[in-house]
Design an enzyme around this catalytic site. Structure first.
Site, PDB file in Angstrom:
ATOM      1  N   ASP A 258      39.666  73.081  13.286  1.00 38.66           N
ATOM      2  CA  ASP A 258      39.720  71.683  13.724  1.00 38.66           C
ATOM      3  C   ASP A 258      40.980  71.458  14.544  1.00 38.66           C
ATOM      4  OD1 ASP A 258      39.613  68.954  14.005  1.00 38.66           O
ATOM      5  OD2 ASP A 258      39.230  68.538  11.906  1.00 38.66           O
ATOM      6  N   HIS A 361      28.322  68.089  17.223  1.00 39.92           N
ATOM      7  CA  HIS A 361      29.538  67.274  17.234  1.00 39.92           C
ATOM      8  C   HIS A 361      30.462  67.645  18.399  1.00 39.92           C
ATOM      9  CE1 HIS A 361      32.506  64.672  15.324  1.00 39.92           C
ATOM     10  NE2 HIS A 361      33.414  65.618  15.485  1.00 39.92           N
TER      11      HIS A 361
END
Length: 453
Positions: A258, A361
């Protein structure tokens, strides 16, 4: 969470006394509130004594062994571990925005007390700024210091202050409230707890030592005195510096890399996307004199995003990767290459299906799929225990920074709201938007240009 995430190469793992200065493998250039390793730490020393004080940690987090006791008090050995790293309080921008991610974080919002106004707010910001300056230098908070962090150095402590929408009405400064601070729109994925959202004042605390971070949190809360009361408070964490064998992008609680596509200070348009410009001339889009106090500041969107980990962890890895659009092992796009390889959004498999699903995403959050919308995401993970059924209350304390949330966070979140594959595995439970003014110059306190302008 979003592909446009925590600063690439600004992860805790990537920061050592060498890389903090932008050397090869480091985070790159920082602003004037950059991290610096000091040879000596005022009033706080780590004294390694054989068989007494314990291990001294090296820059990479490994045990360096016991040091011999100094021959005299004047021979104290300065900190050489991550505890020695100091972030400057004074500067063009407030610390805690481009500062490398820290391993511990606290977020706390306050409401001004009944009857408190501009005068009381100014006195509070003056106290807070003085306390932040002291603690970030590794010094005690003042006469009421709790000694919680007595043995530690600064440990990259940052304290950042912001103003909520309601602050301006409470202090008689409604005309100074910027349009960018208008309340965020409602999103279909919101399940917001109003008691844990918004607030007159917001403080972000980060450090690489848990006691240093708590010490700052306690000092800020004590300084509020009778002027303000706590509205809500949240605790977060990231991977500790040196916890991996080599610098790498952090992972969130879903196990996903991330932080791959965050804007970097080395980007030519970084400042214009992340910070409010200074006032120049007499006309132009950002030339309103009443908003000059926000020069070099930024807007922070804060969201408590719960991850539905039990549901997520039931998915096979391949399905998880298709939800995100990236390999779980190394963060590389499903279309191939390494983590930093450009994602090929048009690439198909032998059956003609898109390799990166249309609702992945990472596809939806790409700036080039959102009119260039950009924000620096600098979150902390959180875990607040388990409910009665053993379901973890865990997820992400999402914090993103931008010059204008209507051009940064809002368009991206609206697009996610319309069909993000990740949305069924997360829940937005709290929200806030705060105007974070530029850094305080020497002799100033944060927000002085607003409160005394």
């Amino acid at each position: 969470m979003a592909d446009q995430s925590t600063p690439e190469a600004r992860t805790p793992e990537a920061r050592t006394p060498e890389t903090a200065h932008g050397s090869p493998g480091g985070p790159g250039p920082l602003d004037s509130a950059s991290t610096t390793a000091r040879a000596g730490i005022s009033r706080r020393r780590l004294l390694g004594t054989a068989g007494a004080t314990g291990l001294v940690l090296g820059a990479a987090g490994g045990a360096a062994g016991y040091a011999a006791a100094p021959s005299s008090p004047t021979a104290a050995t300065p900190l050489t571990s991550l505890g020695s790293e100091q972030v400057m309080f004074h500067g063009k921008h407030q610390p805690g925005i481009t500062t490398p991610m820290q391993s511990r974080g606290h977020l706390i919002a306050f409401d001004l007390a009944a009857g408190a106004g501009r005068k009381e707010a100014a006195a509070l910001l003056r106290r807070w700024s003085d306390t932040a300056r002291r603690l970030m230098a590794g010094d005690p908070a003042g006469s009421r210091d709790t000694d919680v962090a007595r043995d530690a150095g600064p440990a990259s402590l940052t304290v950042t202050f912001g103003f909520g929408h309601s602050f301006f009405g409470r202090t008689g400064l409604a005309e100074q409230r910027p349009a960018a601070l208008d309340p965020l729109p409602d999103f279909s994925s919101d399940h917001l707890d109003k008691n844990r959202s918004n607030g007159d004042l917001w403080v972000q605390i980060g450090a690489d030592d848990a006691l240093v971070a708590f010490h700052a949190l306690r000092a800020v809360q004590q300084d509020a005195g009778s002027a303000a009361r706590v509205r809500w408070q949240m605790n977060g964490f990231n991977r500790s510096p040196g916890a991996t064998t080599h610098p790498m992008t952090a992972r969130n609680l879903m196990g996903q890399v991330d932080g791959t596509r965050n804007p970097k200070p080395s980007d030519t348009d970084f400042d214009q996307r992340i910070f409010v410009p200074e006032q120049h001339g007499s006309s132009g889009e950002n030339e309103n004199k009443e908003h000059a106090w926000m020069a070099n500041g930024s807007y922070a969107v804060v969201r408590r995003i719960r991850m539905l980990l039990d549901d997520w962890e039931k998915l096979p890895v391949k399905a998880q990767e298709e939800v995100i659009g990236r390999r779980k092992s190394d963060g590389a796009p499903l279309t191939g290459g390494t983590e930093t390889t450009e994602m090929d959004l048009e690439k198909t498999d032998e059956a003609g299906n898109l390799i990166v699903p249309i609702n992945a995403h990472a596809r939806i959050t790409r700036p080039d799929q959102n009119g260039g919308a950009a924000m620096v995401r600098r979150p902390f993970s959180y875990h607040d225990g388990f409910d009665a059924d053993g379901v973890p209350d865990a997820g992400l304390l999402f914090i993103c920074w931008q010059a204008d949330p209507l051009r940064g966070f809002v368009p991206v979140q609206r697009k996610l709201d319309r069909g993000d594959a990740l949305s069924q595995f997360i829940r937005h439970e709290a929200s806030g938007l705060f105007a974070v003014p530029g850094g305080a110059a020497e002799g100033e306190y944060v927000g002085q240009r607003l409160l005394e302008g």
